[in-house]
Enzyme design. Sequence first.
Site, PDB file in Angstrom:
ATOM      1  N   VAL A  15       2.937 -24.537  13.234  1.00 26.14           N
ATOM      2  CA  VAL A  15       3.111 -24.937  11.828  1.00 26.14           C
ATOM      3  C   VAL A  15       4.147 -24.058  11.124  1.00 26.14           C
ATOM      4  O   VAL A  15       5.037 -24.568  10.429  1.00 26.14           O
ATOM      5  CB  VAL A  15       1.753 -24.894  11.083  1.00 26.14           C
ATOM      6  CG1 VAL A  15       1.936 -25.299   9.629  1.00 26.14           C
ATOM      7  CG2 VAL A  15       0.741 -25.806  11.765  1.00 26.14           C
ATOM      8  N   ARG A  47       5.166 -12.263  17.865  1.00 29.99           N
ATOM      9  CA  ARG A  47       6.148 -12.073  18.945  1.00 29.99           C
ATOM     10  C   ARG A  47       7.568 -12.163  18.381  1.00 29.99           C
ATOM     11  O   ARG A  47       8.272 -13.155  18.590  1.00 29.99           O
ATOM     12  CB  ARG A  47       5.934 -13.148  20.020  1.00 29.99           C
ATOM     13  CG  ARG A  47       4.674 -12.890  20.853  1.00 29.99           C
ATOM     14  CD  ARG A  47       4.480 -13.936  21.917  1.00 29.99           C
ATOM     15  NE  ARG A  47       3.955 -15.168  21.360  1.00 29.99           N
ATOM     16  CZ  ARG A  47       2.653 -15.375  21.138  1.00 29.99           C
ATOM     17  NH1 ARG A  47       1.762 -14.471  21.437  1.00 29.99           N
ATOM     18  NH2 ARG A  47       2.243 -16.512  20.602  1.00 29.99           N
ATOM     19  N   GLU A 132      -2.207 -28.083   0.806  1.00 29.31           N
ATOM     20  CA  GLU A 132      -2.074 -29.506   1.159  1.00 29.31           C
ATOM     21  C   GLU A 132      -2.110 -29.718   2.670  1.00 29.31           C
ATOM     22  O   GLU A 132      -2.708 -30.661   3.186  1.00 29.31           O
ATOM     23  CB  GLU A 132      -0.731 -30.034   0.603  1.00 29.31           C
ATOM     24  CG  GLU A 132      -0.464 -31.483   0.884  1.00 29.31           C
ATOM     25  CD  GLU A 132      -1.473 -32.414   0.238  1.00 29.31           C
ATOM     26  OE1 GLU A 132      -1.454 -32.535  -0.988  1.00 29.31           O
ATOM     27  OE2 GLU A 132      -2.304 -33.005   0.955  1.00 29.31           O
ATOM     28  N   GLY A 137      -2.866 -33.193   8.107  1.00 31.47           N
ATOM     29  CA  GLY A 137      -1.454 -32.996   8.462  1.00 31.47           C
ATOM     30  C   GLY A 137      -0.510 -33.455   7.371  1.00 31.47           C
ATOM     31  O   GLY A 137      -0.492 -32.899   6.276  1.00 31.47           O
ATOM     32  N   ILE A 139      -0.408 -36.253   5.601  1.00 26.74           N
ATOM     33  CA  ILE A 139      -0.870 -37.163   4.535  1.00 26.74           C
ATOM     34  C   ILE A 139      -1.160 -36.341   3.274  1.00 26.74           C
ATOM     35  O   ILE A 139      -1.936 -35.398   3.337  1.00 26.74           O
ATOM     36  CB  ILE A 139      -2.172 -37.902   4.935  1.00 26.74           C
ATOM     37  CG1 ILE A 139      -2.006 -38.621   6.268  1.00 26.74           C
ATOM     38  CG2 ILE A 139      -2.614 -38.856   3.842  1.00 26.74           C
ATOM     39  CD1 ILE A 139      -3.306 -39.221   6.800  1.00 26.74           C
ATOM     40  N   LYS A 208     -12.118 -29.831   7.105  1.00 23.06           N
ATOM     41  CA  LYS A 208     -11.292 -30.704   6.251  1.00 23.06           C
ATOM     42  C   LYS A 208     -12.154 -31.520   5.294  1.00 23.06           C
ATOM     43  O   LYS A 208     -11.796 -31.721   4.133  1.00 23.06           O
ATOM     44  CB  LYS A 208     -10.439 -31.621   7.134  1.00 23.06           C
ATOM     45  CG  LYS A 208      -9.418 -30.834   7.973  1.00 23.06           C
ATOM     46  CD  LYS A 208      -8.828 -31.709   9.064  1.00 23.06           C
ATOM     47  CE  LYS A 208      -7.824 -30.945   9.915  1.00 23.06           C
ATOM     48  NZ  LYS A 208      -7.444 -31.672  11.140  1.00 23.06           N
ATOM     49  N   GLY A 305       0.560 -31.849  14.350  1.00 24.19           N
ATOM     50  CA  GLY A 305       1.912 -31.722  14.912  1.00 24.19           C
ATOM     51  C   GLY A 305       2.793 -30.925  13.969  1.00 24.19           C
ATOM     52  O   GLY A 305       2.559 -30.885  12.752  1.00 24.19           O
TER      53      GLY A 305
END
Length: 440
Positions: A15, A47, A132, A137, A139, A208, A305
């Site tokens: 993310v 890292r 948000e 994700g 939406i 969620k 994703g």
Amino acid sequence: MQSPVKVGICGLGTVGGGSLRLLLENADEIARRAGASIQVVRVATRRPREAKEAVSPDSGIALGNDPFAVVKDAEIQVVVETMGGFDPAFDVVRQALANGKHVVTANKALIAERGNELFEVAEAHGTTLAYESSVAGGIPIIKTLREGLAANRIEWLAGIINGTGNFILTEMSAGGRTFEDVLAQAQELGYAEADPGFDVEGTDAAHKLTIMASIAFGIPLQFSATWTEGIGTLEPEDLAYAEELGYRIKHLGIARRTERGVELRVHPTLISKRWLLSEVAGVDNAIVVKGHAVGTTLYQGPGAGADATASAVVADIIDIARRLRAGAARPLAPSLHYHGEARDLPMVSMDDIESECYLRIPVLDRMGVMARITRVLEQHAISIEAVIQKEVHGGSVPIVLLTHAAPESSMNAAIAELGSVPDVVGPISRVRVAPFPAGE
Ligand code: HSE
């Protein structure tokens, strides 16, 4: 254009990396939207050496491994927390808010389980905690509940809110792939949590749901009051029988406000094929929200994703940048909750919830078995709406039933008693039916 808004990012995984990429790649458009350019000045990652590709030396971005260096950087106005987990994320967010920085986080566990404390810190310091990207994700469901539907009394919401789980169920119903194979692909694609047990067991969806319910009903975050079941007990045959009965099985988060209080539950659910929600496939999430004035609304899109989640992270940064530019004392309302009586809504215990249920009962194919099963159900005042009985497989046969609505306590007692009927030869599978008529 105004002077740039200075941003620091803590955590450069799926993310955080996606958000940095989006901020750099769409910088001009974002600056036009925000009315100020958004400049990432410092990044902390576990890292730093591996991050050199994403953060080139001529970008002017300071790269290190200490998130507290980001939080202490006087130049930074907005801290993006994309580390995940609680330690050190909680302290990073708390210190950033207390240091007068606005925080954007994608960390649903942190918000759902410790958000009440963090919102108080934000309140006390006049800073904003935006989240948000923590739900569904890409939406924009947080904004939808908080802003777009603000005039409504939200009656219920129901959502497919775990992309990995939906991806697994979709592939399972298409057939031909093992659970492990699909899960491995979800991990490769960056959909799954660091601990994919969170996806499969429903914890991620419960986080969620807790967050959405808090905004929808104006109640404090109450993760521990959310009933949570995962998808691990579902067999491909359950998905097939559900189809035969006119339903699909989805892993649903349901929040309802009734006269008795608020129900919060995450579990596999039969959804009528007449609902659009039943068609949501793959990594997509979808949430149906029923407001008393607007009626039923549906929001669908990619629920996991890098790019989809970055879209929501960057939207929060843009929101903050716009309001800073407009001179707002506080960029966004820091608190999730309403004030006043709604905070004290009682929570309804799972035992008091009524559901229609799908039952798959593996039995020996013996004379009178159906009568013995129905007698147990009758003793618990559970009536049957539909039955499927299949051909025999090596002596055992599944009896598949759809029941009328019954209290959870009666259904639990009936399932326990059925388990001790000698004809029953394996675990009974129970899936609740969504508590909303298909027309809603
Ligand atoms: N693991 C989560 C999912 C990521 O699969 O939906 C987005 O929160």
